[in-house]
Each structure stands twice: as structure tokens, then as C-alpha cells.
Design a protein around this motif. Sequence first.
Motif, mmCIF file in Angstrom:
data_model
loop_
_atom_site.group_PDB
_atom_site.id
_atom_site.type_symbol
_atom_site.label_atom_id
_atom_site.label_comp_id
_atom_site.label_asym_id
_atom_site.label_seq_id
_atom_site.Cartn_x
_atom_site.Cartn_y
_atom_site.Cartn_z
ATOM 1 N N THR A 167 -39.279 77.708 -50.115
ATOM 2 C CA THR A 167 -38.819 77.305 -51.442
ATOM 3 C C THR A 167 -39.493 76.001 -51.877
ATOM 4 O O THR A 167 -39.940 75.204 -51.054
ATOM 5 N N GLN A 168 -39.509 75.786 -53.176
ATOM 6 C CA GLN A 168 -40.262 74.692 -53.790
ATOM 7 C C GLN A 168 -39.950 73.321 -53.184
ATOM 8 O O GLN A 168 -40.844 72.622 -52.698
ATOM 9 N N THR A 169 -38.692 72.923 -53.213
ATOM 10 C CA THR A 169 -38.335 71.590 -52.719
ATOM 11 C C THR A 169 -38.575 71.477 -51.220
ATOM 12 O O THR A 169 -39.057 70.454 -50.731
ATOM 13 N N ASN A 170 -38.239 72.536 -50.486
ATOM 14 C CA ASN A 170 -38.401 72.500 -49.031
ATOM 15 C C ASN A 170 -39.855 72.433 -48.618
ATOM 16 O O ASN A 170 -40.210 71.760 -47.644
ATOM 17 N N ALA A 171 -40.729 73.127 -49.354
ATOM 18 C CA ALA A 171 -42.157 73.069 -49.057
ATOM 19 C C ALA A 171 -42.689 71.650 -49.201
ATOM 20 O O ALA A 171 -43.468 71.171 -48.364
ATOM 21 N N LEU A 172 -42.265 70.958 -50.244
ATOM 22 C CA LEU A 172 -42.729 69.591 -50.458
ATOM 23 C C LEU A 172 -42.172 68.630 -49.416
ATOM 24 O O LEU A 172 -42.869 67.717 -48.960
ATOM 25 N N ILE A 173 -40.928 68.834 -49.006
ATOM 26 C CA ILE A 173 -40.356 67.982 -47.962
ATOM 27 C C ILE A 173 -41.098 68.182 -46.647
ATOM 28 O O ILE A 173 -41.433 67.212 -45.947
ATOM 29 N N LEU A 194 -48.821 73.782 -53.006
ATOM 30 C CA LEU A 194 -47.942 72.650 -53.274
ATOM 31 C C LEU A 194 -48.125 72.044 -54.657
ATOM 32 O O LEU A 194 -47.175 71.488 -55.220
ATOM 33 N N LEU A 195 -49.319 72.138 -55.218
ATOM 34 C CA LEU A 195 -49.593 71.473 -56.497
ATOM 35 C C LEU A 195 -48.628 71.892 -57.605
ATOM 36 O O LEU A 195 -48.037 71.027 -58.271
ATOM 37 N N PRO A 196 -48.428 73.190 -57.859
ATOM 38 C CA PRO A 196 -47.467 73.555 -58.910
ATOM 39 C C PRO A 196 -46.039 73.150 -58.562
ATOM 40 O O PRO A 196 -45.238 72.829 -59.455
ATOM 41 N N HIS A 197 -45.693 73.161 -57.273
ATOM 42 C CA HIS A 197 -44.367 72.694 -56.855
ATOM 43 C C HIS A 197 -44.176 71.232 -57.243
ATOM 44 O O HIS A 197 -43.124 70.838 -57.753
ATOM 45 N N ALA A 200 -43.657 70.627 -60.883
ATOM 46 C CA ALA A 200 -42.307 71.034 -61.287
ATOM 47 C C ALA A 200 -41.270 69.971 -60.930
ATOM 48 O O ALA A 200 -40.394 69.653 -61.740
ATOM 49 N N VAL A 201 -41.358 69.398 -59.727
ATOM 50 C CA VAL A 201 -40.346 68.404 -59.345
ATOM 51 C C VAL A 201 -40.544 67.088 -60.097
ATOM 52 O O VAL A 201 -39.578 66.346 -60.302
ATOM 53 N N LEU A 202 -41.768 66.790 -60.519
ATOM 54 C CA LEU A 202 -41.975 65.638 -61.405
ATOM 55 C C LEU A 202 -41.200 65.838 -62.704
ATOM 56 O O LEU A 202 -40.517 64.926 -63.195
ATOM 57 N N ASP A 203 -41.300 67.036 -63.270
ATOM 58 C CA ASP A 203 -40.575 67.348 -64.497
ATOM 59 C C ASP A 203 -39.066 67.304 -64.263
ATOM 60 O O ASP A 203 -38.307 66.825 -65.122
ATOM 61 N N PRO A 213 -40.877 61.578 -57.552
ATOM 62 C CA PRO A 213 -41.222 61.755 -56.138
ATOM 63 C C PRO A 213 -42.639 61.283 -55.850
ATOM 64 O O PRO A 213 -43.435 61.066 -56.766
ATOM 65 N N ILE A 214 -42.932 61.121 -54.573
ATOM 66 C CA ILE A 214 -44.270 60.749 -54.124
ATOM 67 C C ILE A 214 -44.918 61.991 -53.515
ATOM 68 O O ILE A 214 -44.320 62.665 -52.678
ATOM 69 N N SER A 215 -46.122 62.291 -53.935
ATOM 70 C CA SER A 215 -46.779 63.488 -53.414
ATOM 71 C C SER A 215 -47.116 63.316 -51.938
ATOM 72 O O SER A 215 -47.386 62.209 -51.479
ATOM 73 N N PRO A 216 -47.120 64.400 -51.171
ATOM 74 C CA PRO A 216 -47.466 64.311 -49.746
ATOM 75 C C PRO A 216 -48.848 63.732 -49.503
ATOM 76 O O PRO A 216 -49.095 63.094 -48.478
ATOM 77 N N TRP A 217 -49.801 63.960 -50.426
ATOM 78 C CA TRP A 217 -51.185 63.521 -50.238
ATOM 79 C C TRP A 217 -51.436 62.141 -50.852
ATOM 80 O O TRP A 217 -52.560 61.663 -50.863
ATOM 81 N N SER A 218 -50.402 61.482 -51.352
ATOM 82 C CA SER A 218 -50.554 60.171 -51.963
ATOM 83 C C SER A 218 -50.897 59.120 -50.916
ATOM 84 O O SER A 218 -50.446 59.173 -49.769
#
Length: 225
Positions: A167-173, A194-197, A200-203, A213-218
Motif C-alpha cells: 500500500t501507498q503509505t506503507n511502501a514509503l515507510i 514510489l514516485l507517484p506515492h 500523493a502523500v505530499l498532496d 513528508p521527506i522523500s526516502p531519497w532526500s
Amino acid sequence: MLTFSTEWFEPISLGPEGIVSGRQGAFGLGTLLVLKCSATQRVLMARKSFREGFEGSNQFTLPGGMLRSDGALEFGPLDFNRCLGETLAKRVQAETGVALKSVDGLVSLDQWPPIVGRYTIRGDQLVAASILPFYGETQHELSTLTNDPTVHSAAWYDPVEVMHEVTQTNALILAQVFWPDWSVAEQEKIKPILLPHFEAVLDNAEFVGAWSPISPWSERQAGNK
């Protein structure tokens, strides 16, 4: 007692059905566990049951759930942390059969602003939830037993291999936690997922007035384990 830094979503309050909410009821609060087996590098995940019209139907999720309380309106820090720990322990046990006492070094992943998801319930009702993750490890893959109707099964998985079904949030976590550990090839494999996820969470965060949120690749991505 488990604790999580609350500065990103204060003030905390109780909403409808006893759901614990942040930012004056702007969104509900949920918690989950990222549990890694140090021997296999695999992570404990649940496959959600197929339920038409529900977010995450038939996808992989990390075990956890929404914080709920039947307490008084005065919901202070001690009440919050007690509710947080009880919810995490109860949901992990129900969805996977794993007891939190079996987890080594359980720590909050509160160095990033929690990721906000917007979820479809019964086809069209949207609710927003900010997810408060915890991280822990086990020496070997613990046996699993699902005792929750929303979960089809639970097992241990390589997150890179199943990322397209998470799921979207879990993938990013998962990516926030493990991004520094993955090879460049693994990062390139999952970043398009992950990019579209992340967009979406930024929005979502902007919509409910939460911190971005902070992106994983930041480059700002913090150490975590």
C-alpha cells in the motif's frame, strides 16, 4: 512504554468512535511496526483480505492500526502513549500472531514527519490518517498466525520484491527505513513505484495541514536503526 514525538500533529484529541486525532481533528492517527529479521533481511507483512471498496484490499501492509480510546476528553501525553503501545501490541498480535515482547530494540521512527494517507472506505468515504511507525528486529523469522478478518495471511517478505503490491503509505515507510541499505540497482527498481506515492502523500499533507513528508531519497533522510 512506547513513545512517539507528537510535535508534528499536536494538539491531540479524541474524535468520532474514539479515534485519536491530530491537528484538532484534521486526521486520525495510526501506528504500525516495521519488523525485520536480521538473519534473512526480510520484513513481516500482512496480505489484506479482498474487500471490494476498501483501500488496500488484497495488498501487502505492515501490521498496525488506528489508535482508539474510550478515555475522557482530556487526553494527555500519558494517555496517548499508553493508547499507542496498546494499539500496536494488539494489532500486531491479531494480524500476525507476533508478540511485541519478541521484538528487540523497538524504537519510534519519529525523525521524519509522519506520512499522511487518505483512504477509501466502503467505496467512496475518504478519511485521512497520519501513520506513526516503529522499528524492531528479531534474530529469526517468528511463526505467524492471523486472527483478524481483514487479513488474509501474514509472512516474511523481501520488501524490494513485493514493493509493487504494498500500500501507498506503507511502501514509503519501508523505503524511508531501508533506502540507505539498498543497492543502487534496488533503488532504481522501486523508485518508479514510489514516485507517484510520494506525490500523493505530499498532496495529502497539504490537504489536512500536516507537515510535508521527506522523500526516502532526500539528502535530508535521517539515519534510523
